[in-house]
Design a protein around this motif. Structure first.
Motif, PDB file in Angstrom:
ATOM      1  N   ALA A 159     -57.170  14.669  -3.985  1.00 30.10           N
ATOM      2  CA  ALA A 159     -57.187  16.081  -4.356  1.00 30.10           C
ATOM      3  C   ALA A 159     -58.098  16.244  -5.562  1.00 30.10           C
ATOM      4  N   TYR A 160     -59.018  17.188  -5.461  1.00 29.64           N
ATOM      5  CA  TYR A 160     -60.010  17.383  -6.530  1.00 29.64           C
ATOM      6  C   TYR A 160     -60.459  18.842  -6.514  1.00 29.64           C
ATOM      7  N   GLU A 161     -60.390  19.488  -7.678  1.00 27.47           N
ATOM      8  CA  GLU A 161     -60.827  20.872  -7.845  1.00 27.47           C
ATOM      9  C   GLU A 161     -60.232  21.794  -6.780  1.00 27.47           C
ATOM     10  N   GLY A 162     -58.934  21.615  -6.530  1.00 27.41           N
ATOM     11  CA  GLY A 162     -58.232  22.496  -5.620  1.00 27.41           C
ATOM     12  C   GLY A 162     -58.450  22.205  -4.146  1.00 27.41           C
ATOM     13  N   LYS A 163     -59.139  21.103  -3.835  1.00 24.07           N
ATOM     14  CA  LYS A 163     -59.416  20.756  -2.447  1.00 24.07           C
ATOM     15  C   LYS A 163     -58.802  19.406  -2.108  1.00 24.07           C
ATOM     16  N   VAL A 164     -58.508  19.202  -0.820  1.00 21.44           N
ATOM     17  CA  VAL A 164     -57.845  17.992  -0.346  1.00 21.44           C
ATOM     18  C   VAL A 164     -58.722  17.286   0.681  1.00 21.44           C
ATOM     19  N   TYR A 165     -58.801  15.972   0.538  1.00 18.41           N
ATOM     20  CA  TYR A 165     -59.549  15.139   1.477  1.00 18.41           C
ATOM     21  C   TYR A 165     -58.593  14.051   1.974  1.00 18.41           C
ATOM     22  N   LEU A 166     -58.460  13.935   3.287  1.00 14.04           N
ATOM     23  CA  LEU A 166     -57.526  12.980   3.878  1.00 14.04           C
ATOM     24  C   LEU A 166     -58.277  11.816   4.513  1.00 14.04           C
ATOM     25  N   PHE A 167     -57.693  10.629   4.361  1.00 16.83           N
ATOM     26  CA  PHE A 167     -58.205   9.434   5.015  1.00 16.83           C
ATOM     27  C   PHE A 167     -57.121   8.915   5.954  1.00 16.83           C
ATOM     28  N   ASP A 168     -57.429   8.975   7.247  1.00 14.88           N
ATOM     29  CA  ASP A 168     -56.519   8.603   8.327  1.00 14.88           C
ATOM     30  C   ASP A 168     -55.404   9.636   8.492  1.00 14.88           C
ATOM     31  N   ALA A 169     -54.733   9.558   9.652  1.00 13.94           N
ATOM     32  CA  ALA A 169     -53.688  10.530   9.974  1.00 13.94           C
ATOM     33  C   ALA A 169     -52.612   9.841  10.800  1.00 13.94           C
ATOM     34  N   TYR A 170     -51.764   9.116  10.112  1.00 15.92           N
ATOM     35  CA  TYR A 170     -50.643   8.403  10.744  1.00 15.92           C
ATOM     36  C   TYR A 170     -49.433   8.594   9.850  1.00 15.92           C
ATOM     37  N   PHE A 171     -48.643   9.622  10.140  1.00 16.24           N
ATOM     38  CA  PHE A 171     -47.535   9.989   9.274  1.00 16.24           C
ATOM     39  C   PHE A 171     -46.173   9.860   9.964  1.00 16.24           C
ATOM     40  N   ASP A 172     -46.103  10.224  11.250  1.00 16.69           N
ATOM     41  CA  ASP A 172     -44.855  10.105  12.006  1.00 16.69           C
ATOM     42  C   ASP A 172     -44.812   8.696  12.595  1.00 16.69           C
ATOM     43  N   ARG A 173     -44.363   7.774  11.798  1.00 19.53           N
ATOM     44  CA  ARG A 173     -44.579   6.362  12.061  1.00 19.53           C
ATOM     45  C   ARG A 173     -43.567   5.779  13.046  1.00 19.53           C
ATOM     46  N   THR A 174     -43.840   4.565  13.465  1.00 16.97           N
ATOM     47  CA  THR A 174     -42.991   3.892  14.442  1.00 16.97           C
ATOM     48  C   THR A 174     -41.617   3.582  13.851  1.00 16.97           C
ATOM     49  N   PRO A 175     -40.625   3.326  14.713  1.00 11.49           N
ATOM     50  CA  PRO A 175     -39.281   3.015  14.221  1.00 11.49           C
ATOM     51  C   PRO A 175     -39.282   1.821  13.261  1.00 11.49           C
ATOM     52  N   ARG A 176     -38.449   1.919  12.240  1.00 12.22           N
ATOM     53  CA  ARG A 176     -38.206   0.883  11.237  1.00 12.22           C
ATOM     54  C   ARG A 176     -39.337   0.695  10.234  1.00 12.22           C
ATOM     55  N   THR A 177     -40.388   1.470  10.332  1.00 11.28           N
ATOM     56  CA  THR A 177     -41.344   1.478   9.225  1.00 11.28           C
ATOM     57  C   THR A 177     -40.730   2.259   8.072  1.00 11.28           C
ATOM     58  N   HIS A 178     -41.217   2.022   6.866  1.00 16.28           N
ATOM     59  CA  HIS A 178     -40.736   2.774   5.715  1.00 16.28           C
ATOM     60  C   HIS A 178     -41.165   4.235   5.873  1.00 16.28           C
ATOM     61  N   ARG A 179     -40.257   5.139   5.611  1.00 15.48           N
ATOM     62  CA  ARG A 179     -40.573   6.565   5.730  1.00 15.48           C
ATOM     63  C   ARG A 179     -41.443   7.012   4.561  1.00 15.48           C
ATOM     64  N   VAL A 180     -42.422   7.880   4.832  1.00 12.86           N
ATOM     65  CA  VAL A 180     -43.301   8.341   3.756  1.00 12.86           C
ATOM     66  C   VAL A 180     -42.784   9.610   3.078  1.00 12.86           C
ATOM     67  N   GLY A 181     -41.748  10.232   3.663  1.00 17.47           N
ATOM     68  CA  GLY A 181     -41.126  11.362   2.983  1.00 17.47           C
ATOM     69  C   GLY A 181     -41.553  12.718   3.476  1.00 17.47           C
ATOM     70  N   PHE A 182     -42.356  12.773   4.516  1.00 13.64           N
ATOM     71  CA  PHE A 182     -42.738  14.042   5.131  1.00 13.64           C
ATOM     72  C   PHE A 182     -43.193  13.731   6.549  1.00 13.64           C
ATOM     73  N   THR A 183     -43.476  14.751   7.332  1.00 16.11           N
ATOM     74  CA  THR A 183     -43.945  14.553   8.693  1.00 16.11           C
ATOM     75  C   THR A 183     -45.324  15.190   8.857  1.00 16.11           C
ATOM     76  N   SER A 184     -45.941  14.911   9.985  1.00 15.94           N
ATOM     77  CA  SER A 184     -47.266  15.490  10.244  1.00 15.94           C
ATOM     78  C   SER A 184     -47.211  17.016  10.238  1.00 15.94           C
ATOM     79  N   ALA A 185     -46.066  17.591  10.595  1.00 11.17           N
ATOM     80  CA  ALA A 185     -45.931  19.050  10.625  1.00 11.17           C
ATOM     81  C   ALA A 185     -46.061  19.675   9.242  1.00 11.17           C
ATOM     82  N   ASP A 186     -45.872  18.880   8.207  1.00  8.04           N
ATOM     83  CA  ASP A 186     -45.946  19.392   6.838  1.00  8.04           C
ATOM     84  C   ASP A 186     -47.366  19.420   6.278  1.00  8.04           C
ATOM     85  N   VAL A 187     -48.317  18.851   6.977  1.00  5.54           N
ATOM     86  CA  VAL A 187     -49.693  18.771   6.460  1.00  5.54           C
ATOM     87  C   VAL A 187     -50.425  20.060   6.823  1.00  5.54           C
ATOM     88  N   SER A 188     -50.838  20.810   5.816  1.00  4.30           N
ATOM     89  CA  SER A 188     -51.403  22.140   6.084  1.00  4.30           C
ATOM     90  C   SER A 188     -52.760  22.372   5.426  1.00  4.30           C
TER      91      SER A 188
END
Length: 298
Positions: A22-51
Motif C-alpha cells: 500500500a502506497y499513497e492510497g493505492k494497493v498492489y497485490l502479489f498473487d491471489a490465494y486467500f481461501d486456502r486448502t484445509p488445515r493451512t493456517h488461516r489468514v484472517g479474511f476471505t477472497s470476498a473481502d478483497v475490494s
C-alpha cells in the motif's frame, strides 16, 4: 492505508507468497490465494473481502498463487499481470479478458504510482520422492483427512494448472518502483536464476526490499542454497521471506532462523523480519530514514 501525502510503504504478508503493498492510497497485490486448502493456517479474511487493488501481479499459475484470481479481479476491477499460461488460467477462473495483461519478461509497465519491471524467472523443482515423504509425515503426525476435507483440497487444487510449462515459461519476477525511488523485488519461486532475473537485478541495482520464496525443502540448509542466491544478487536493505508456511499435506512450516543467521553473518547491512499474516510492516519510503521499519504491529 497510508494517505496520498505519505511516503510510507505498508507491506502485508497474506500467506504463502501473497503480499500487499500500500502506497499513497493505492494497493498492489502479489498473487491471489486467500481461501486456502484445509488445515493451512488461516489468514484472517476471505477472497470476498478483497475490494481494492491497482494491479494484481501473479508469480505463476499453480493453485497456491492464483486460485482466487477470478473473484478478486472482478471485485477490484484491477489488471491481472502474468505470463501467457497464467493469463490462460486466469481467464478460465473467471477474470474478464479486458483485465488481462500478458507479460513474457523484459516489460516495463505503469500502474497507478508504481512502475513494474518484469523478468522471466524459473520455478523451482524438487527431487523425486520428496512429496511422498511429506505426505507420509502428515499421515504419521496428524489425524486422517475427512471426506469433506479431501473434497475441498481437491477443489482448491483444481483452481490452477500443473502444466510443466509453468517451470520455464510461466514464472515471472517483479520489480516494483515507486516515485520516491523505493524499490522492491518479489520472487514467488526460488528456481535457478535466469538471464532475465540477472538483467532485472542490473536494472534495479540494490533494492530496498527483497521478498523471496523460502520453500520447499524441509532441510533448511538445502533450501538456503536455493533462496540465498537471490538475496545475494539483489542486495536488499530489508529481506522478507515468503512461501515458508505449511501447506498440508505437501509442505511443512519452515524455520527462518538458519536463513536469518546466514544473512546476519554474510550481509550485515541487510535487515530481516519474520512477517505475520496481515500485520502491517510500515517502512519509510523516502528521506534519510528510507527503508527503516517505522512500525511492525503484530
Amino acid at each position: 492505508m497510508p494517505s496520498p501525502e505519505s511516503d510510507t510503504v505498508v507491506i502485508r504478508w497474506l500467506g504463502n507468497a501473497n503480499f500487499e503493498f500500500a502506497y499513497e492510497g493505492k494497493v498492489y497485490l502479489f498473487d491471489a490465494y486467500f481461501d486456502r486448502t484445509p488445515r493451512t493456517h488461516r489468514v484472517g479474511f476471505t477472497s470476498a473481502d478483497v475490494s481494492k487493488a491497482e494491479a494484481i501481479f501473479v508469480s505463476h499459475a499453480h493453485f497456491d498463487h492464483i486460485s482466487d484470481i477470478g473473484p478478486v479481479a472482478r471485485q477490484t476491477g484491477a489488471p491481472v499481470v502474468g505470463a501467457p499460461i497464467t493469463a490462460e488460467t486466469a481467464i478460465k477462473l473467471g477474470v474478464p479478458e479486458k483485465q488481462i495483461v500478458v507479460a513474457k519478461g523484459g516489460e516495463t509497465l505503469k500502474f497507478g504510482d508504481a512502475t513494474a519491471e518484469i523478468a522471466l524467472a524459473q520455478h523451482s523443482t524438487i527431487q523425486p520422492g520428496l512429496t511422498d515423504i511429506y505426505a507420509s509425515l502428515y499421515q504419521n503426525d496428524s489425524p486422517p483427512y475427512s471426506e469433506e476435507e479431501k473434497k475441498e483440497l481437491a477443489r482448491v487444487r483444481s483452481l490452477g494448472t500443473f502444466d510443466p510449462k509453468v517451470i520455464t515459461e510461466g514464472t515471472l519476477a517483479y520489480g516494483l518502483v515507486f516515485p520516491s525511488g523505493f524499490k522492491a523485488v518479489l520472487i514467488g519461486s526460488a528456481g535457478p536464476i535466469t538471464a532475465g532475473v540477472r538483467a532485472l537485478a542490473e536494472k534495479l541495482g540494490p533494492v530496498d526490499v527483497a521478498i523471496v520464496a523460502y520453500q520447499v525443502h524441509a532441510v533448511a540448509d538445502t533450501q538456503i542454497g536455493y533462496t540465498w542466491p537471490f538475496i545475494e544478487l539483489f542486495k536488499p536493505k530489508l529481506f522478507l521471506p515468503a512461501h515458508h508456511d505449511a501447506s498440508p499435506p505437501a509442505w511443512v512450516d519452515l524455520g527462518l532462523e538458519p536463513l536469518f543467521d546466514r544473512i546476519r553473518a554474510n550481509m550485515p547491512n541487510t535487515a530481516f523480519l519474520a512477517p505475520l499474516y496481515r500485520s502491517p510492516i510500515c517502512i519509510a519510503g523516502a528521506g534519510s530514514d528510507k527503508v527503516k521499519v517505522v512500525s511492525f504491529k503484530p
